[in-house]
Design a protein around this motif. Structure first.
Motif, PDB file in Angstrom:
ATOM      1  N   PRO A   1       3.624   2.847  -3.509  1.00  0.00           N
ATOM      2  CA  PRO A   1       3.162   3.757  -4.566  1.00  0.00           C
ATOM      3  C   PRO A   1       2.998   5.187  -4.064  1.00  0.00           C
ATOM      4  O   PRO A   1       3.362   6.147  -4.761  1.00  0.00           O
ATOM      5  N   SER A   2       2.492   5.332  -2.849  1.00  0.00           N
ATOM      6  CA  SER A   2       2.286   6.668  -2.314  1.00  0.00           C
ATOM      7  C   SER A   2       3.624   7.388  -2.092  1.00  0.00           C
ATOM      8  O   SER A   2       3.780   8.569  -2.438  1.00  0.00           O
TER       9      SER A   2
ATOM     10  N   TYR B   1       6.278   6.851  -3.691  1.00  0.00           N
ATOM     11  CA  TYR B   1       6.773   7.136  -5.036  1.00  0.00           C
ATOM     12  C   TYR B   1       6.129   8.410  -5.586  1.00  0.00           C
ATOM     13  O   TYR B   1       6.803   9.264  -6.163  1.00  0.00           O
ATOM     14  N   ALA B   2       4.821   8.526  -5.373  1.00  0.00           N
ATOM     15  CA  ALA B   2       4.116   9.704  -5.873  1.00  0.00           C
ATOM     16  C   ALA B   2       4.618  10.981  -5.189  1.00  0.00           C
ATOM     17  O   ALA B   2       4.791  12.011  -5.833  1.00  0.00           O
ATOM     18  N   PHE B   3       4.870  10.907  -3.882  1.00  0.00           N
ATOM     19  CA  PHE B   3       5.412  12.074  -3.182  1.00  0.00           C
ATOM     20  C   PHE B   3       6.747  12.497  -3.790  1.00  0.00           C
ATOM     21  O   PHE B   3       7.050  13.674  -3.904  1.00  0.00           O
TER      22      PHE B   3
ATOM     23  N   VAL C   1       5.604   5.190   4.079  1.00  0.00           N
ATOM     24  CA  VAL C   1       5.566   6.283   3.101  1.00  0.00           C
ATOM     25  C   VAL C   1       6.662   7.306   3.399  1.00  0.00           C
ATOM     26  O   VAL C   1       7.414   7.710   2.504  1.00  0.00           O
ATOM     27  N   TRP C   2       6.792   7.700   4.677  1.00  0.00           N
ATOM     28  CA  TRP C   2       7.805   8.688   5.055  1.00  0.00           C
ATOM     29  C   TRP C   2       9.203   8.219   4.734  1.00  0.00           C
ATOM     30  O   TRP C   2      10.025   8.955   4.214  1.00  0.00           O
TER      31      TRP C   2
ATOM     32  N   ARG D   1       7.915  11.641  -6.983  1.00  0.00           N
ATOM     33  CA  ARG D   1       7.963  11.883  -8.419  1.00  0.00           C
ATOM     34  C   ARG D   1       6.901  12.822  -8.971  1.00  0.00           C
ATOM     35  O   ARG D   1       7.132  13.499  -9.951  1.00  0.00           O
ATOM     36  N   PHE D   2       5.729  12.843  -8.349  1.00  0.00           N
ATOM     37  CA  PHE D   2       4.652  13.681  -8.911  1.00  0.00           C
ATOM     38  C   PHE D   2       4.208  14.730  -7.906  1.00  0.00           C
ATOM     39  O   PHE D   2       3.122  14.621  -7.347  1.00  0.00           O
TER      40      PHE D   2
ATOM     41  N   LEU E   1       0.817  -1.208   0.000  1.00  0.00           N
ATOM     42  CA  LEU E   1       0.000   0.000   0.000  1.00  0.00           C
ATOM     43  C   LEU E   1       0.855   1.265   0.000  1.00  0.00           C
ATOM     44  O   LEU E   1       0.521   2.256  -0.650  1.00  0.00           O
TER      45      LEU E   1
ATOM     46  N   TRP F   1       4.201   5.012 -16.286  1.00  0.00           N
ATOM     47  CA  TRP F   1       4.739   5.324 -14.954  1.00  0.00           C
ATOM     48  C   TRP F   1       4.675   4.135 -14.014  1.00  0.00           C
ATOM     49  O   TRP F   1       5.577   3.908 -13.218  1.00  0.00           O
ATOM     50  N   PHE F   2       3.590   3.388 -14.076  1.00  0.00           N
ATOM     51  CA  PHE F   2       3.455   2.271 -13.144  1.00  0.00           C
ATOM     52  C   PHE F   2       4.539   1.238 -13.397  1.00  0.00           C
ATOM     53  O   PHE F   2       5.123   0.677 -12.485  1.00  0.00           O
TER      54      PHE F   2
ATOM     55  N   LEU G   1       1.989   1.977   8.106  1.00  0.00           N
ATOM     56  CA  LEU G   1       1.819   2.521   6.764  1.00  0.00           C
ATOM     57  C   LEU G   1       2.365   3.946   6.617  1.00  0.00           C
ATOM     58  O   LEU G   1       3.150   4.212   5.693  1.00  0.00           O
TER      59      LEU G   1
ATOM     60  N   PHE H   1       7.822   2.610 -12.076  1.00  0.00           N
ATOM     61  CA  PHE H   1       7.812   2.497 -10.622  1.00  0.00           C
ATOM     62  C   PHE H   1       8.142   1.070 -10.186  1.00  0.00           C
ATOM     63  O   PHE H   1       9.010   0.827  -9.358  1.00  0.00           O
TER      64      PHE H   1
END
Lengths: 296, 272
Positions: B88-89, B91-93, B152-153, B95-96, B85, B177-178, B148, B181
């Motif tokens: 991906p989050s 990664y988004a922080f 992410v951090w 890269r996007f 879970l 992108w997926f 979780l 990643f």
């Protein structure tokens, strides 16, 4: 124009990647927190049937602010926090300076330093209760045999109980502080020292006016983090003193636990939880600001 | 000469310091190999005939093996779910960056710093209503709740460390992108993934309060089962030490393996 397009492009992409985490957190953290908030306006006790639906408004909060046991636990938490973090910083700095100065086998010493923070807090509590046992503990035997001027029945009175609870925390986290500060020390530019040496500064002067000021961001971050974590203190005092004698070592989490799961006053405990959450959320914002500042 | 003396003193000082610090822990390990008589001997015995009877008694006779298996199940599930879970989050922080980031990261931070007891109360009440008390699902959900945000951090920093030029090259080659990643950036960040997973595992493995409240007879994890050895008929220190040793040794081994990334993980990337 182009930039704007790129941003919105990102947003939908980002959203897809963020979704699993945030849906999960909504269910396992946000909804429970909202539930707690709602609960805190009711008067739900396990002992009274039908009490789950009795709306009492802010009564729990008002009672909380008049509850001497709550103030006791808050003050115990702050006493614990102050002394634990203070000594963790002092010992941590000394340890970091020592580790930084040795030329060889640094890795071995660092690995050994890593041990205390990896031991489960519950095991630390058990370990200490065995170690300081007044009848057969190794500590008691050492004090008696070497005739050291130290007390032996540590969990017998309020003053020494608090000391041992603080010592357990220092034991667990001072080495961690040492390693964090070591990382900080190693990131200091060697030129700063050289410049100071050229100016004829002594080692002590260099420490106070070069090392320490440059280390300040790292120290601030570590202190904030540890201070926030002391609000989570539960396992070690739970097993060693159980909050006692009386409520001498009853830090906030122990008090909340007792309200919720020993006395089963769910709504009252929920009010404490909400206060705790607000305090820590604010500390977290401060932490984020400080930590990110160090990043740039 | 002077320098040699200085280093000598430093090494001696550090060794003595670490010895004093580690003494209670060494004592715990030694006690786990002692017979009942040796464990309580005065003066304490440093040299003694070792025995494994405490391990046998605790894990086989007292059934602690079952708790060990529970701990392993909860740990593995927590790590796998939190990573799937959380990655991906993170990664988004990295890269996007987008407009909602600040809000999202405050949201994460709020959950990261919430004391366990604050979540324990509502989770207990909600799970008792849903019949999830004393199930693996219940305790795993609780452990994921606080692991979780941590994943992410921590991973965000590790993804940041991978150069973005690599993604651009892959984009030019027409990869989504997926795909980038999953099969480029995450494998590149594998030491970070390992450190994060180990850290999660330790969090779950050592966790006490949630497990105390949410598990019952069949799902009790090891930390919760130990106090059961503090019986009114007397505390069986030998067996407690044996279980304490079994809880801590795997953690130490893993921690030393990913030592390099440990500190940055523990300060959530504030110290590199």
């Amino acid at each position: 124009m182009k930039r704007k397009k790129k941003l919105s492009d990102n947003s939908s992409l980002a959203l897809r990647f963020h979704l699993p985490t945030f849906i999960t957190l909504t269910f396992v953290a946000l909804i429970p927190l909202i539930y707690t908030l709602r609960l805190s306006f009711y008067d739900f006790k396990l002992s009274e049937a039908g009490s789950a639906n009795r709306f009492v408004g802010l009564a729990n909060y008002i009672r909380l602010f008049r509850d001497p046991d709550f103030y006791n636990s808050v003050s115990k938490t702050f006493i614990f926090m102050f002394f634990a973090v203070l000594f963790e910083v002092i010992i941590g700095i000394l340890l970091a300076l020592a580790l930084n100065a040795i030329p060889k086998v640094k890795k071995l010493f660092t690995s050994l330093t890593l041990i205390p923070m990896m031991v489960a807090p519950l095991v630390i509590g058990l370990m200490y209760s065995f170690y300081i046992n007044p009848q057969f503990g190794l500590y008691t035997w050492l004090v008696d045999t070497l005739r050291l001027p130290l007390p032996t029945n540590l969990t017998g009175d309020s003053f020494h109980s608090m000391i041992i609870v603080v010592i357990m925390d220092i034991w667990e986290w001072a080495p961690y502080m040492g390693l964090v500060f070591l990382a900080g020390l190693q990131s200091i530019d060697a030129q700063c020292y050289e410049a100071a040496k050229v100016d004829g500064a002594s080692n002590t002067q260099i420490f106070w006016s070069v090392t320490l000021p440059l280390m300040r961001p790292v120290i601030t971050v570590a202190v904030l983090l540890r201070a926030m974590e002391t609000f989570k203190e539960f396992d070690k005092p739970y097993i060693l003193t159980g909050g006692g004698p009386g409520n001498a070592t009853e830090v906030i989490d122990l008090y909340t636990y007792r309200q919720a799961f020993v006395q089963f006053k769910f709504s009252y405990a929920a009010a404490i939880c909400i206060i705790l959450f607000i305090v820590l959320f604010l500390c977290g914002m401060v932490y984020q600001r400080v930590a990110m500042q160090g990043d740039d | 000469m002077n320098k040699k003396l200085k280093y000598g003193l430093l090494y001696a000082g550090l060794t003595i310091f670490l010895f004093i610090v580690l003494m209670p822990y060494i004592w715990l390990i030694l006690t786990s190999f002692k017979t009942r008589v040796d464990a309580f001997a005065i003066p304490p015995k440093i040299f003694f005939k070792g025995t494994l009877s405490n391990y046998y008694e605790a894990f086989i006779t007292k059934g602690m093996l079952h708790n060990l298996i529970n701990s392993i199940i909860v740990m593995i599930a927590t790590v796998v779910i939190s990573m799937i879970l959380g990655l991906p989050s993170a990664y988004a922080f990295s890269r996007f960056p987008s407009r909602g980031d600040r809000l999202l990261s405050n949201y994460l931070l709020g959950t990261r710093f919430t004391p366990v007891v604050v979540l324990a109360l509502p989770l207990y009440l909600m799970m008792s209503r849903m019949g999830l008390l004393n199930t693996y699902v219940g305790i795993i959900i609780a452990h994921v709740a606080f692991n979780l945000p941590f994943v992410v951090w921590m991973m965000r920093g590790f993804y940041d460390a991978i150069p973005k030029e690599i993604d651009e090259a892959a984009r030019v080659d027409g990869l989504g992108w997926f795909h980038i990643f999953l099969s480029i950036d995450t494998p590149l960040a594998r030491s970070g993934v390992a450190a994060t997973a180990v850290f999660c595992a330790i969090n779950s493995w050592n966790e006490f309060l949630m497990a105390l409240i949410l598990t019952g007879r069949n799902t009790t994890t090891m930390p919760v089962a130990i106090p059961g050895l503090l019986t009114p008929q007397g505390t069986i220190w030998g067996q407690i030490s044996a279980v304490g040793t079994v809880i801590t040794i795997p953690v130490l081994v893993f921690a030393i393996l990913v030592q390099k990334h440990m500190i940055s993980g523990m300060t959530m990337g504030a110290v590199k």
